[in-house]
Write a protein that holds these residues in place. Structure first.
Motif, PDB file in Angstrom:
ATOM      1  N   GLN A 230     -35.538  20.236 -11.231  1.00 12.24           N
ATOM      2  CA  GLN A 230     -36.223  20.762 -12.414  1.00 12.24           C
ATOM      3  C   GLN A 230     -35.657  22.121 -12.817  1.00 12.24           C
ATOM      4  O   GLN A 230     -35.486  22.413 -14.005  1.00 12.24           O
ATOM      5  N   LEU A 231     -35.347  22.944 -11.831  1.00  8.61           N
ATOM      6  CA  LEU A 231     -34.745  24.245 -12.123  1.00  8.61           C
ATOM      7  C   LEU A 231     -33.367  24.073 -12.758  1.00  8.61           C
ATOM      8  O   LEU A 231     -33.016  24.760 -13.710  1.00  8.61           O
ATOM      9  N   SER A 232     -32.577  23.157 -12.216  1.00  7.80           N
ATOM     10  CA  SER A 232     -31.219  22.938 -12.727  1.00  7.80           C
ATOM     11  C   SER A 232     -31.229  22.417 -14.158  1.00  7.80           C
ATOM     12  O   SER A 232     -30.271  22.621 -14.903  1.00  7.80           O
ATOM     13  N   ALA A 233     -32.309  21.715 -14.533  1.00  5.78           N
ATOM     14  CA  ALA A 233     -32.387  21.128 -15.876  1.00  5.78           C
ATOM     15  C   ALA A 233     -32.832  22.129 -16.937  1.00  5.78           C
ATOM     16  O   ALA A 233     -32.797  21.805 -18.129  1.00  5.78           O
ATOM     17  N   LEU A 234     -33.237  23.329 -16.540  1.00  2.00           N
ATOM     18  CA  LEU A 234     -33.661  24.329 -17.520  1.00  2.00           C
ATOM     19  C   LEU A 234     -32.482  24.750 -18.399  1.00  2.00           C
ATOM     20  O   LEU A 234     -31.343  24.827 -17.928  1.00  2.00           O
ATOM     21  N   PRO A 235     -32.724  25.059 -19.666  1.00  2.00           N
ATOM     22  CA  PRO A 235     -31.631  25.380 -20.603  1.00  2.00           C
ATOM     23  C   PRO A 235     -31.118  26.812 -20.467  1.00  2.00           C
ATOM     24  O   PRO A 235     -30.913  27.505 -21.468  1.00  2.00           O
ATOM     25  N   VAL A 236     -30.893  27.243 -19.235  1.00  4.12           N
ATOM     26  CA  VAL A 236     -30.424  28.611 -19.015  1.00  4.12           C
ATOM     27  C   VAL A 236     -29.022  28.793 -19.589  1.00  4.12           C
ATOM     28  O   VAL A 236     -28.712  29.817 -20.215  1.00  4.12           O
ATOM     29  N   GLY A 237     -28.155  27.800 -19.388  1.00  9.64           N
ATOM     30  CA  GLY A 237     -26.791  27.907 -19.885  1.00  9.64           C
ATOM     31  C   GLY A 237     -26.711  28.050 -21.390  1.00  9.64           C
ATOM     32  O   GLY A 237     -25.771  28.669 -21.911  1.00  9.64           O
ATOM     33  N   VAL A 238     -27.696  27.499 -22.107  1.00  7.08           N
ATOM     34  CA  VAL A 238     -27.699  27.586 -23.568  1.00  7.08           C
ATOM     35  C   VAL A 238     -27.862  29.034 -24.028  1.00  7.08           C
ATOM     36  O   VAL A 238     -27.412  29.411 -25.118  1.00  7.08           O
ATOM     37  N   ALA A 240     -26.502  31.635 -22.615  1.00  8.31           N
ATOM     38  CA  ALA A 240     -25.365  32.468 -22.225  1.00  8.31           C
ATOM     39  C   ALA A 240     -24.396  32.648 -23.388  1.00  8.31           C
ATOM     40  O   ALA A 240     -24.110  31.718 -24.140  1.00  8.31           O
ATOM     41  N   ALA A 241     -23.882  33.864 -23.526  1.00  8.36           N
ATOM     42  CA  ALA A 241     -22.852  34.144 -24.515  1.00  8.36           C
ATOM     43  C   ALA A 241     -21.543  33.513 -24.070  1.00  8.36           C
ATOM     44  O   ALA A 241     -21.428  32.993 -22.957  1.00  8.36           O
ATOM     45  N   GLU A 242     -20.543  33.561 -24.948  1.00  5.49           N
ATOM     46  CA  GLU A 242     -19.251  32.958 -24.626  1.00  5.49           C
ATOM     47  C   GLU A 242     -18.641  33.579 -23.377  1.00  5.49           C
ATOM     48  O   GLU A 242     -18.048  32.887 -22.557  1.00  5.49           O
ATOM     49  N   THR A 243     -18.796  34.889 -23.227  1.00  3.37           N
ATOM     50  CA  THR A 243     -18.420  35.586 -22.001  1.00  3.37           C
ATOM     51  C   THR A 243     -19.690  36.167 -21.403  1.00  3.37           C
ATOM     52  O   THR A 243     -20.346  36.999 -22.039  1.00  3.37           O
ATOM     53  N   ALA A 244     -20.058  35.702 -20.218  1.00  3.34           N
ATOM     54  CA  ALA A 244     -21.349  36.094 -19.656  1.00  3.34           C
ATOM     55  C   ALA A 244     -21.310  36.037 -18.136  1.00  3.34           C
ATOM     56  O   ALA A 244     -20.432  35.421 -17.529  1.00  3.34           O
ATOM     57  N   GLN A 245     -22.304  36.701 -17.533  1.00  2.42           N
ATOM     58  CA  GLN A 245     -22.493  36.660 -16.085  1.00  2.42           C
ATOM     59  C   GLN A 245     -23.896  36.146 -15.777  1.00  2.42           C
ATOM     60  O   GLN A 245     -24.842  36.392 -16.536  1.00  2.42           O
ATOM     61  N   LEU A 246     -24.005  35.431 -14.663  1.00  2.61           N
ATOM     62  CA  LEU A 246     -25.285  34.910 -14.183  1.00  2.61           C
ATOM     63  C   LEU A 246     -25.506  35.423 -12.766  1.00  2.61           C
ATOM     64  O   LEU A 246     -24.604  35.340 -11.920  1.00  2.61           O
ATOM     65  N   HIS A 247     -26.698  35.967 -12.499  1.00  6.50           N
ATOM     66  CA  HIS A 247     -27.020  36.500 -11.170  1.00  6.50           C
ATOM     67  C   HIS A 247     -28.326  35.849 -10.704  1.00  6.50           C
ATOM     68  O   HIS A 247     -29.364  35.994 -11.359  1.00  6.50           O
ATOM     69  N   ILE A 248     -28.281  35.116  -9.587  1.00  3.34           N
ATOM     70  CA  ILE A 248     -29.428  34.339  -9.099  1.00  3.34           C
ATOM     71  C   ILE A 248     -29.800  34.785  -7.688  1.00  3.34           C
ATOM     72  O   ILE A 248     -28.967  34.744  -6.774  1.00  3.34           O
ATOM     73  N   TRP A 249     -31.063  35.170  -7.498  1.00  2.00           N
ATOM     74  CA  TRP A 249     -31.563  35.436  -6.149  1.00  2.00           C
ATOM     75  C   TRP A 249     -31.822  34.110  -5.440  1.00  2.00           C
ATOM     76  O   TRP A 249     -32.379  33.176  -6.022  1.00  2.00           O
ATOM     77  N   VAL A 250     -31.407  34.025  -4.174  1.00  2.70           N
ATOM     78  CA  VAL A 250     -31.560  32.764  -3.452  1.00  2.70           C
ATOM     79  C   VAL A 250     -31.786  33.029  -1.968  1.00  2.70           C
ATOM     80  O   VAL A 250     -31.087  33.850  -1.359  1.00  2.70           O
ATOM     81  N   PRO A 251     -32.774  32.374  -1.357  1.00  2.68           N
ATOM     82  CA  PRO A 251     -32.920  32.448   0.094  1.00  2.68           C
ATOM     83  C   PRO A 251     -31.839  31.614   0.774  1.00  2.68           C
ATOM     84  O   PRO A 251     -31.294  30.678   0.180  1.00  2.68           O
ATOM     85  N   ASP A 252     -31.530  31.936   2.005  1.00  3.44           N
ATOM     86  CA  ASP A 252     -30.448  31.258   2.719  1.00  3.44           C
ATOM     87  C   ASP A 252     -30.599  29.740   2.711  1.00  3.44           C
ATOM     88  O   ASP A 252     -29.626  29.013   2.550  1.00  3.44           O
ATOM     89  N   ARG A 253     -31.800  29.262   2.886  1.00  6.99           N
ATOM     90  CA  ARG A 253     -32.023  27.819   3.028  1.00  6.99           C
ATOM     91  C   ARG A 253     -31.685  27.045   1.757  1.00  6.99           C
ATOM     92  O   ARG A 253     -31.450  25.843   1.791  1.00  6.99           O
ATOM     93  N   HIS A 254     -31.660  27.744   0.617  1.00 12.08           N
ATOM     94  CA  HIS A 254     -31.365  27.084  -0.657  1.00 12.08           C
ATOM     95  C   HIS A 254     -29.991  27.482  -1.208  1.00 12.08           C
ATOM     96  O   HIS A 254     -29.728  27.292  -2.405  1.00 12.08           O
ATOM     97  N   LEU A 259     -25.786  27.042  -5.574  1.00  8.39           N
ATOM     98  CA  LEU A 259     -24.420  26.864  -6.077  1.00  8.39           C
ATOM     99  C   LEU A 259     -24.370  25.715  -7.082  1.00  8.39           C
ATOM    100  O   LEU A 259     -23.706  25.804  -8.121  1.00  8.39           O
ATOM    101  N   GLY A 260     -25.074  24.626  -6.769  1.00  6.20           N
ATOM    102  CA  GLY A 260     -25.140  23.510  -7.701  1.00  6.20           C
ATOM    103  C   GLY A 260     -25.832  23.897  -8.995  1.00  6.20           C
ATOM    104  O   GLY A 260     -25.427  23.478 -10.089  1.00  6.20           O
ATOM    105  N   MET A 261     -26.880  24.709  -8.883  1.00  3.52           N
ATOM    106  CA  MET A 261     -27.603  25.163 -10.064  1.00  3.52           C
ATOM    107  C   MET A 261     -26.705  26.035 -10.937  1.00  3.52           C
ATOM    108  O   MET A 261     -26.704  25.921 -12.172  1.00  3.52           O
ATOM    109  N   LEU A 262     -25.939  26.889 -10.299  1.00  8.99           N
ATOM    110  CA  LEU A 262     -25.018  27.766 -11.027  1.00  8.99           C
ATOM    111  C   LEU A 262     -24.032  26.940 -11.854  1.00  8.99           C
ATOM    112  O   LEU A 262     -23.785  27.219 -13.021  1.00  8.99           O
ATOM    113  N   HIS A 263     -23.477  25.895 -11.236  1.00 13.34           N
ATOM    114  CA  HIS A 263     -22.537  25.030 -11.953  1.00 13.34           C
ATOM    115  C   HIS A 263     -23.251  24.226 -13.041  1.00 13.34           C
ATOM    116  O   HIS A 263     -22.693  24.011 -14.122  1.00 13.34           O
ATOM    117  N   ALA A 264     -24.478  23.796 -12.751  1.00 15.86           N
ATOM    118  CA  ALA A 264     -25.225  23.010 -13.734  1.00 15.86           C
ATOM    119  C   ALA A 264     -25.500  23.821 -14.999  1.00 15.86           C
ATOM    120  O   ALA A 264     -25.570  23.267 -16.100  1.00 15.86           O
TER     121      ALA A 264
END
Length: 359
Positions: A230-238, A240-254, A259-264
């Motif tokens: 469900q998180l990966s399906a969110l329109p976060v990528g929409v 993003a500007a043409e040149t952009a950075q994404l920063h995601i907090w993540v616990p070790d277990r996830h 990484l998959g979410m970042l690519h998604a």
């Protein structure tokens, strides 16, 4: 030299003959322009190539033009036909590489659940016959403006030197930039706390920095946290500007899921930042005393420089959440405008969103 033609040169020995450039397929044939009238022989071939490249709809077509041009350049070099003939073919090759780079930049060749049902349907570089090294180099060449490219070609020819991809790559490499000061808060008006991502999407807002602290499943069994899917399906990528950075907090277990979410969301993995806490919870074999901030990029890869270290030692904020200093660090290294997702707190200079889609 005509469009992949052999001119009026003496016939070489059979062993040195160039490859046959007759079009093997109908689609390739459409890109081969007939012999121009005698009065336009000097200009028509290059103009025809530019037209063919501009009208090409497939990377494979552009790569075929590129490969044929390189074969002609190699033949001209080995047959001793002169630097002018070599550079005529090299210019066609470089124009094709720049065009292929433009097309590859716009293509989504990664992202999504690699284990999903559509994983086998996605186009890969291998399907296009393009190596990762070629893709990286051609996309860098595409950053060179048309004016700079033409000026470079003219200058190299005037000096009587050889046109090469390496030479153009040096032009594509930007000069070392001075440290960019953070944009003052007043330069980006505050929008309070927006409830949903849909509101930002509908407003057609684009951000150069997306700072995300999602509610990962499993932290509290009583919480109705969203799934990774469900998180990966969110329109976060929409957003993003043409040149952009994404920063995601993540616990070790996830970590793998992040990484998959970042690519998604359409970003390339860049690295990690660690927040080291003086105390942690329970764990085995290690007591967790740090949080990881994954970062990714889209478009131009960030330039390396004398930025802050990739870790920070700080205590937990009284009101919970992550240290405010992290936002200040992002303001120094990431482009604006900036948005923080999954927050209920308003922050000056940032567009903040609660992301009500996740409860």
């Amino acid at each position: 030299m005509t469009w992949f033609g052999k001119g009026e040169q003496p016939a070489p020995h059979a062993a040195d003959a160039p490859p046959d450039f007759s079009p093997p397929a109908a689609r390739a044939a459409e890109l081969i322009v007939p012999e121009p009238p005698p009065e336009t022989t000097a200009l028509a071939p290059l103009a025809a190539v530019e037209l063919a490249l501009a009208n090409a709809e497939h990377v494979e077509d552009v790569k075929e033009i590129r490969d044929k041009a390189e074969a002609v350049r190699t033949y001209a070099e080995r047959a001793g036909l002169g630097l002018e003939q070599q550079n005529a073919a090299a210019e066609i090759r470089l124009r094709a590489e720049r065009r292929a780079g433009e097309m590859l930049t716009k293509m989504a060749l990664h992202g999504g659940d690699r284990r999903g049902a559509d994983a086998g349907d996605r186009v890969t570089l291998g399907d296009l016959g393009v190596s990762k090294d070629q893709s990286a180099r051609w996309q860098k060449l595409a950053r060179v403006t048309a004016g700079d490219f033409d000026a470079h070609v003219a200058a190299v020819k005037k000096r009587g030197e050889e046109l090469t991809t390496a030479g153009l790559l040096r032009l594509a490499k930007p000069a070392r930039r001075k440290a960019v000061k953070p944009v003052p808060d007043e330069d980006q008006p505050d929008a309070g706390v927006v409830e949903t991502l849909a509101e930002l999407v509908d407003a057609d807002l684009k951000f150069g920095c997306l700072y995300v602290d999602p509610p990962w499943p499993g932290h509290d069994p009583a919480d109705d946290a969203p799934t990774v899917g469900q998180l990966s399906a969110l329109p976060v990528g929409v957003l993003a500007a043409e040149t952009a950075q994404l920063h995601i907090w993540v616990p070790d277990r996830h970590l793998c899921a992040a990484l998959g979410m970042l690519h998604a969301w359409g970003f390339e993995y860049g690295g990690t930042f660690a927040w080291c806490r003086p105390s942690g919870g329970h764990g085995h074999p290690w007591r967790p005393a740090h949080d990881l901030l994954l970062w990714g990029f889209r478009g131009d890869e960030p330039e390396s420089g004398r930025n802050a270290a990739s870790w920070l030692t700080a205590g937990k904020p009284r009101g919970g959440g992550k240290p405010a200093k992290v936002r200040k660090l992002l303001e120094a290294v990431a482009p604006g405008p900036r948005a923080e997702l999954f927050t209920i707190r308003e922050t000056a200079g940032w567009t903040c969103c609660r992301v009500a889609e996740c409860g």
